[in-house]
Design a protein around this motif. Structure first.
Motif, mmCIF file in Angstrom:
data_model
loop_
_atom_site.group_PDB
_atom_site.id
_atom_site.type_symbol
_atom_site.label_atom_id
_atom_site.label_comp_id
_atom_site.label_asym_id
_atom_site.label_seq_id
_atom_site.Cartn_x
_atom_site.Cartn_y
_atom_site.Cartn_z
ATOM 1 N N SER A 15 7.941 29.522 0.158
ATOM 2 C CA SER A 15 9.142 29.710 -0.655
ATOM 3 C C SER A 15 10.260 30.212 0.249
ATOM 4 C CB SER A 15 8.873 30.720 -1.768
ATOM 5 O OG SER A 15 7.863 30.250 -2.639
ATOM 6 N N PRO A 21 13.328 32.442 1.780
ATOM 7 C CA PRO A 21 13.558 33.891 1.787
ATOM 8 C C PRO A 21 14.635 34.265 0.774
ATOM 9 C CG PRO A 21 14.627 32.879 3.671
ATOM 10 C CD PRO A 21 13.818 31.795 3.005
ATOM 11 N N ASP A 22 14.629 35.524 0.343
ATOM 12 C CA ASP A 22 15.678 36.013 -0.552
ATOM 13 C C ASP A 22 16.974 36.145 0.233
ATOM 14 O OD1 ASP A 22 13.958 36.206 -2.720
ATOM 15 O OD2 ASP A 22 13.326 38.247 -2.184
ATOM 16 N N LEU A 23 18.030 35.531 -0.274
ATOM 17 C CA LEU A 23 19.312 35.537 0.405
ATOM 18 C C LEU A 23 20.371 36.146 -0.498
ATOM 19 C CD1 LEU A 23 19.233 31.905 1.850
ATOM 20 C CD2 LEU A 23 18.584 34.010 3.026
ATOM 21 N N ALA A 24 21.198 36.993 0.079
ATOM 22 C CA ALA A 24 22.289 37.591 -0.680
ATOM 23 C C ALA A 24 23.341 36.522 -0.978
ATOM 24 C CB ALA A 24 22.911 38.739 0.106
ATOM 25 N N GLN A 64 25.691 34.705 1.700
ATOM 26 C CA GLN A 64 25.152 35.010 3.029
ATOM 27 C C GLN A 64 24.816 33.727 3.779
ATOM 28 O OE1 GLN A 64 21.450 37.139 2.923
ATOM 29 N NE2 GLN A 64 21.164 37.085 5.148
ATOM 30 N N GLU A 84 16.846 24.437 -3.255
ATOM 31 C CA GLU A 84 17.683 25.244 -4.144
ATOM 32 C C GLU A 84 18.336 26.414 -3.413
ATOM 33 O OE1 GLU A 84 14.684 24.127 -5.239
ATOM 34 O OE2 GLU A 84 15.417 22.790 -6.816
ATOM 35 N N ALA A 85 17.900 26.697 -2.187
ATOM 36 C CA ALA A 85 18.366 27.889 -1.475
ATOM 37 C C ALA A 85 19.363 27.598 -0.361
ATOM 38 C CB ALA A 85 17.168 28.640 -0.885
ATOM 39 N N ARG A 131 24.355 27.878 4.812
ATOM 40 C CA ARG A 131 22.917 28.118 4.650
ATOM 41 C C ARG A 131 22.197 26.844 5.073
ATOM 42 N NH1 ARG A 131 21.786 31.568 -0.826
ATOM 43 N NH2 ARG A 131 23.397 33.146 -0.538
#
Length: 270
Positions: A89, A91-94, A97, A128-129, A51
């Motif tokens: 912010s 993106p939403d990540l599985a 992924q 954090e992502a 990521r």
């Protein structure tokens, strides 16, 4: 008298031909696009599981284009590529992924603003992502008029604070891209008048290499300055250069992407 005038006319005509021929830059001749031969399927697969956040401008688009073509050439599924606005912010990540999140960051010609923008983006939740993050300054951000020490000090202080506050993120460090050496009378005159921009970039890059040399250094300038035959210069090798002598052609984009994948899949342990 006639002979004198005729001779002067011939000399003037020849001078005009020479001026036209050498006034502008010569068109770069691209190097062979062989970057796919330098990366393995396992390397591409490993990189696709990371990521990554990339803050960039124009050369970043060359890098992303080169990555896409490397994955396509090797027939390996590429990571999802998601563009966001700097400061948004994440993106939403599985779970599990891999993804390359990227944003056009700051304004060209304002390196301090770009560094601050990257810092704000990481602190707005991006840290954090993602597993890996980097900000790439542009060749327009460091010129002969730039206070190189001040820009590097801002970069160092910002990155030191980010590494302290987000130890789970691997922060990669980048050198500033180069432009092709002057070609033609007009470009040489510009260097005389304005100063040597690439020399200033390499002064900055030397500071980056000294502070961050090792597995976490993505040395864009070294990659760009090394021609296909291995010759190294302190300018963008013309074989990698697009027609504007600043951006990368297809071969150069793929070459830079291959170097990035090398860094991305390296760890300090191996």
């Amino acid at each position: 008298m006639r002979r004198v005038l005729l001779g002067a006319a011939v000399v003037a005509a020849l001078g005009a031909v020479v001026l036209v021929r050498f006034w502008g830059p010569r068109e770069p001749e691209p190097s062979p696009d062989t970057a796919a031969e330098t990366v393995s399927e396992s390397e591409l697969t490993a990189a696709a599981g990371e990521r990554v956040f990339l803050g960039h401008m124009s050369i970043g688009w060359n890098l992303l284009d080169g990555m896409q073509r490397l994955y396509a050439d090797k027939g390996v599924p590429e990571p999802e590529v998601v563009q966001v606005e700097a400061g948004d912010s994440p993106p939403d990540l599985a779970a599990g992924q891999g993804v390359v999140v990227h944003a056009e960051i700051g304004t060209n010609g304002d390196p301090l603003g770009k560094i601050a923008n990257f810092d704000a983006t990481m602190r707005a939740g991006m840290a954090e992502a993602v597993d890996v993050a980097l900000v790439k300054l542009c060749y327009t951000d460091v010129t002969a008029k730039t206070d190189v020490d001040a820009v590097f000090a801002a970069y160092r202080d910002t990155m030191d604070a980010l590494e302290r506050d987000f130890p789970q993120v691997r922060f990669l460090h980048t050198t500033v891209p180069l432009t092709a050496a002057p070609s033609g009378i007009k470009q040489h005159l510009k260097v005389v008048v304005r100063g040597d921009d690439n020399a200033a970039r390499e002064r900055y890059n030397a500071l980056v290499r000294e502070a961050y040399g090792g597995d976490d250094l993505f040395d864009i300038a070294a990659a760009e300055g090394t021609a296909a035959d291995g010759t190294r210069t302190a300018s963008l090798a013309t074989g990698w250069a697009d027609g504007d002598r600043q951006h990368l052609n297809h071969a150069g984009s793929a070459m830079l992407a291959a170097r990035f994948l090398d860094v991305l899949t390296q760890t300090e342990d191996g």
